[in-house]
Design a protein around this motif. Structure first.
Motif, PDB file in Angstrom:
ATOM      1  N   GLY A 188       0.803  -1.213   0.000  1.00 39.47           N
ATOM      2  CA  GLY A 188       0.000   0.000   0.000  1.00 39.47           C
ATOM      3  C   GLY A 188       0.834   1.261   0.000  1.00 39.47           C
ATOM      4  N   CYS A 189       0.162   2.390  -0.154  1.00 40.10           N
ATOM      5  CA  CYS A 189       0.856   3.673  -0.299  1.00 40.10           C
ATOM      6  C   CYS A 189       1.497   4.157   0.992  1.00 40.10           C
ATOM      7  CB  CYS A 189      -0.104   4.729  -0.833  1.00 40.10           C
ATOM      8  SG  CYS A 189      -1.495   5.098   0.265  1.00 40.10           S
ATOM      9  N   MET A 190       1.168   3.557   2.128  1.00 38.37           N
ATOM     10  CA  MET A 190       1.777   3.962   3.394  1.00 38.37           C
ATOM     11  C   MET A 190       2.900   3.012   3.828  1.00 38.37           C
ATOM     12  SD  MET A 190       0.263   6.732   4.112  1.00 38.37           S
ATOM     13  CE  MET A 190      -1.253   7.646   3.787  1.00 38.37           C
ATOM     14  N   THR A 241      -8.454   9.408  -5.789  1.00 38.05           N
ATOM     15  CA  THR A 241      -7.078   9.843  -5.564  1.00 38.05           C
ATOM     16  C   THR A 241      -6.948  11.287  -6.035  1.00 38.05           C
ATOM     17  OG1 THR A 241      -4.752   9.234  -5.933  1.00 38.05           O
ATOM     18  CG2 THR A 241      -6.233   9.018  -7.813  1.00 38.05           C
ATOM     19  N   GLY A 242      -5.714  11.756  -6.146  1.00 33.78           N
ATOM     20  CA  GLY A 242      -5.449  13.101  -6.643  1.00 33.78           C
ATOM     21  C   GLY A 242      -4.131  13.105  -7.382  1.00 33.78           C
ATOM     22  N   HIS A 249       0.833  14.447  -1.465  1.00 31.05           N
ATOM     23  CA  HIS A 249       0.426  13.550  -0.386  1.00 31.05           C
ATOM     24  C   HIS A 249       0.581  12.110  -0.850  1.00 31.05           C
ATOM     25  CE1 HIS A 249      -2.078  11.561   2.650  1.00 31.05           C
ATOM     26  NE2 HIS A 249      -1.945  12.657   3.369  1.00 31.05           N
ATOM     27  N   ALA A 250       0.846  11.203   0.091  1.00 26.46           N
ATOM     28  CA  ALA A 250       1.033   9.793  -0.256  1.00 26.46           C
ATOM     29  C   ALA A 250      -0.201   9.184  -0.905  1.00 26.46           C
ATOM     30  CB  ALA A 250       1.403   8.991   0.995  1.00 26.46           C
ATOM     31  N   ARG A 251      -1.372   9.761  -0.670  1.00 26.92           N
ATOM     32  CA  ARG A 251      -2.601   9.237  -1.267  1.00 26.92           C
ATOM     33  C   ARG A 251      -2.819   9.722  -2.698  1.00 26.92           C
ATOM     34  NH1 ARG A 251      -5.510   7.218  -2.315  1.00 26.92           N
ATOM     35  NH2 ARG A 251      -7.634   7.541  -1.580  1.00 26.92           N
ATOM     36  N   CYS A 252      -1.967  10.599  -3.171  1.00 24.91           N
ATOM     37  CA  CYS A 252      -2.080  11.084  -4.538  1.00 24.91           C
ATOM     38  C   CYS A 252      -1.151  10.295  -5.462  1.00 24.91           C
ATOM     39  CB  CYS A 252      -1.748  12.577  -4.602  1.00 24.91           C
ATOM     40  SG  CYS A 252      -2.970  13.629  -3.771  1.00 24.91           S
ATOM     41  N   LYS A 253      -1.437  10.341  -6.743  1.00 25.65           N
ATOM     42  CA  LYS A 253      -0.695   9.564  -7.734  1.00 25.65           C
ATOM     43  C   LYS A 253       0.325  10.434  -8.476  1.00 25.65           C
ATOM     44  CE  LYS A 253      -2.884   5.615  -7.198  1.00 25.65           C
ATOM     45  NZ  LYS A 253      -2.191   4.520  -6.483  1.00 25.65           N
ATOM     46  N   VAL A 277      -5.963  17.031  -0.859  1.00 26.30           N
ATOM     47  CA  VAL A 277      -5.930  17.801  -2.103  1.00 26.30           C
ATOM     48  C   VAL A 277      -5.334  19.195  -1.945  1.00 26.30           C
ATOM     49  CG1 VAL A 277      -7.897  16.556  -3.094  1.00 26.30           C
ATOM     50  CG2 VAL A 277      -8.293  18.687  -1.852  1.00 26.30           C
ATOM     51  N   HIS A 278      -5.168  19.630  -0.690  1.00 32.43           N
ATOM     52  CA  HIS A 278      -4.693  20.998  -0.463  1.00 32.43           C
ATOM     53  C   HIS A 278      -4.021  21.081   0.903  1.00 32.43           C
ATOM     54  CE1 HIS A 278      -4.501  25.320  -0.630  1.00 32.43           C
ATOM     55  NE2 HIS A 278      -5.333  25.476   0.389  1.00 32.43           N
ATOM     56  N   GLY A 279      -3.113  22.023   1.061  1.00 32.77           N
ATOM     57  CA  GLY A 279      -2.315  22.120   2.281  1.00 32.77           C
ATOM     58  C   GLY A 279      -3.067  22.569   3.512  1.00 32.77           C
ATOM     59  N   ASP A 280      -4.192  23.257   3.352  1.00 36.00           N
ATOM     60  CA  ASP A 280      -4.959  23.742   4.496  1.00 36.00           C
ATOM     61  C   ASP A 280      -6.345  23.099   4.474  1.00 36.00           C
ATOM     62  OD1 ASP A 280      -6.232  25.028   6.535  1.00 36.00           O
ATOM     63  OD2 ASP A 280      -5.945  27.063   5.765  1.00 36.00           O
ATOM     64  N   PRO A 281      -6.555  22.035   5.242  1.00 38.04           N
ATOM     65  CA  PRO A 281      -7.860  21.348   5.210  1.00 38.04           C
ATOM     66  C   PRO A 281      -9.017  22.215   5.671  1.00 38.04           C
ATOM     67  CG  PRO A 281      -6.508  20.537   7.018  1.00 38.04           C
ATOM     68  CD  PRO A 281      -5.625  21.407   6.192  1.00 38.04           C
TER      69      PRO A 281
END
Length: 387
Positions: A188-190, A241-242, A249-253, A277-281
C-alpha cells in the motif's frame, strides 16, 4: 467563504451558464465511485446525532467500535425507512450511481457486510444493484438510482481465490488491491517498502480479470499501481485519488502512475478529501479539487478522469473526531492525518454535487467533456469490463 443561496459555490457564472449547468446536470449520467453518501454530518439531524451518541456511550472504551458504530446504526435506520434525508439528499445530488461498499478486512466482516449491503438494496425500493453498465443506464432512464458493490481491502479472503467467485456472484464489481498497508496481494501507499504486486497478487489480478472485477489502485503504492497496470488485461482504475504534482500527499498519484492507468484505458477518480488535495484542510474549496481534475486532463486527456469524492461520510461529527484521534493511526495514517470534520467548501452536502458541473463550466469545459468527467468515463470502463 459564504455560500448564498445554500450550497451554491460562488463560481463566476452568468445566468445563461447557470441554466446550462442545471440542464446538463439533470440530463447526464453522474457517477461518484467513492460515494460515502448520500448523507453527511450536515445532512443528519442533530437529534439523530444525539440519540446515536447515547446508544454508543457503553462502547466508549473500545475506540474502533465507538467510532464505527454510528455509521452502522445509520445503515439500520435507512433500512427501516427512518431517515427520509437518505432519499432526499441522493435525489438532490443528481448522482445516478454510487458505490455501496463491502468490508473484506476479516472473514467475519465479509459475511456481515454482505448482509448489510444486501439489506440496503432490499429495503430501498428505488435503489438497484448495478451488475452491468446497462443497469446504470436503465436507472437513469427510469428515475431510479444504482448502487455499485465495491471493496477497498481483501485481507479477509486470505489466499482463497475461490471467494472472489462468490463475491462476484453477490455483485462485487470493483476491488482495491490493498488499503494503505501490506497484504498478500500488494504493498500500500503507506508502506515504507514499495514492494509492488506479489506473485500471489499476479494470480489474484488474473482471477479478477477472468471474472470481470475492476482492479482499483487508489490506496496502493507506486510500484503496486505500475505493476497492476502491467499485469491486468482490462483497464485499471484509481477510484479516488489526486495528482501528486498538485499536492504531494502519499494518497495522490505520480505522473507516472496516472499515465500508466490511462494507458490501460482506465480512469483516475479525483477525491474531495480536504487533507489530501490541499495544504490547508480548513480552507479547501471546490477550486482545489478542480485543480486536480484540470491537471490530470492536461496530462492524459479528458477520457481518463472521473470523480470519487470519498467525503463527506454518512456519519456524525463526534464519531469522526474520535476516529481521527483514536482509530486512524491504527489504519496506517500518520498522526493528525486522515478523516475528520473538515469538508471541501462547496461539497458540505452531497445535495451540492451540482457544484462539480458548475465548476467545470467555469473552467471552460464543453458539455461533452463534462459528461465524460461526471460519469461517462466510468461507464465506458464498466461497459468494457462488465458488459
Amino acid at each position: 467563504m459564504n455560500l448564498q443561496p445554500e450550497g451554491v459555490y460562488p463560481f463566476p457564472l452568468s445566468g445563461e451558464e447557470e441554466e446550462r449547468a442545471k440542464q446538463l446536470h439533470e440530463q447526464i449520467i453522474i457517477i461518484d465511485l467513492l460515494f460515502q453518501g448520500p448523507l453527511s454530518p450536515k445532512a443528519i439531524p442533530a437529534h439523530v446525532s444525539d440519540h446515536l451518541r447515547e446508544q454508543c456511550e457503553p462502547y466508549r472504551d473500545q475506540p474502533m467500535e465507538y467510532s464505527m458504530m454510528p455509521a452502522k446504526l445509520i445503515k439500520g435506520m435507512i433500512a427501516r425507512g427512518e431517515l427520509a434525508e437518505f432519499k432526499e439528499e441522493w435525489y438532490r445530488s443528481g448522482i445516478t450511481a454510487g458505490n455501496r461498499e463491502l468490508d473484506l478486512s476479516s472473514p467475519e466482516s465479509v459475511v456481515t457486510s454482505m448482509g448489510e449491503v444486501q439489506r440496503q438494496f432490499d429495503a430501498v425500493e428505488w435503489l438497484d444493484k448495478a451488475l452491468t453498465a446497462g443497469d446504470i443506464r436503465e436507472a437513469k432512464r427510469s428515475g431510479r438510482k444504482a448502487g455499485i458493490v465495491t471493496a477497498q481491502e481483501n485481507d479477509g479472503l486470505g489466499k482463497n481465490l475461490d471467494l472472489l467467485d462468490t463475491l462476484h456472484h453477490f455483485g462485487l464489481r470493483i476491488l482495491q488491491l490493498t488499503y494503505n498497508n501490506q497484504n498478500y496481494v500488494a504493498s500500500g501507499c503507506m508502506e515504507p517498502a514499495d514492494g509492488g504486486v506479489s506473485k500471489f497478487g499476479e494470480r489474484f489480478i488474473g482471477r479478477m480479470n477472468d471474472l470481470g472485477i475492476i482492479v482499483d489502485t487508489s490506496h496502493c503504492g507506486k510500484q503496486t499501481t505500475l505493476d497492476a497496470c502491467g499485469i491486468s488485461v482490462h483497464p485499471v482504475i484509481a477510484s479516488h485519488t489526486g495528482a501528486e504534482a498538485i499536492y504531494g500527499h502519499a494518497r495522490c498519484k505520480s505522473d507516472e502512475e496516472i499515465k500508466a492507468i490511462a494507458a490501460t484505458g482506465g480512469v483516475i477518480g479525483v477525491f474531495a478529501m480536504p487533507w489530501f488535495v490541499h495544504g490547508d484542510p480548513k480552507d479547501t474549496t471546490m477550486e482545489h479539487v478542480l485543480d486536480h481534475i484540470d491537471y490530470i486532463v492536461r496530462l492524459v486527456g479528458v477520457d481518463h478522469v472521473g470523480i470519487g469524492t470519498d467525503w463527506p461520510m454518512s456519519d456524525v461529527e463526534w464519531a469522526l473526531v474520535h476516529f481521527k484521534e483514536h482509530v486512524a493511526p491504527m489504519l496506517g495514517f500518520a498522526k493528525g492525518d486522515g478523516p475528520s470534520t473538515e469538508t471541501v467548501k462547496g461539497l458540505e452536502k452531497y445535495s451540492y454535487f451540482i457544484n462539480f458541473t458548475r465548476g467545470l463550466i467555469a473552467r471552460g469545459y464543453r458539455n461533452e467533456e463534462i459528461a465524460k468527467i461526471m460519469g461517462g468515463n466510468w461507464l465506458r470502463v464498466f461497459e468494457q469490463v462488465w458488459g
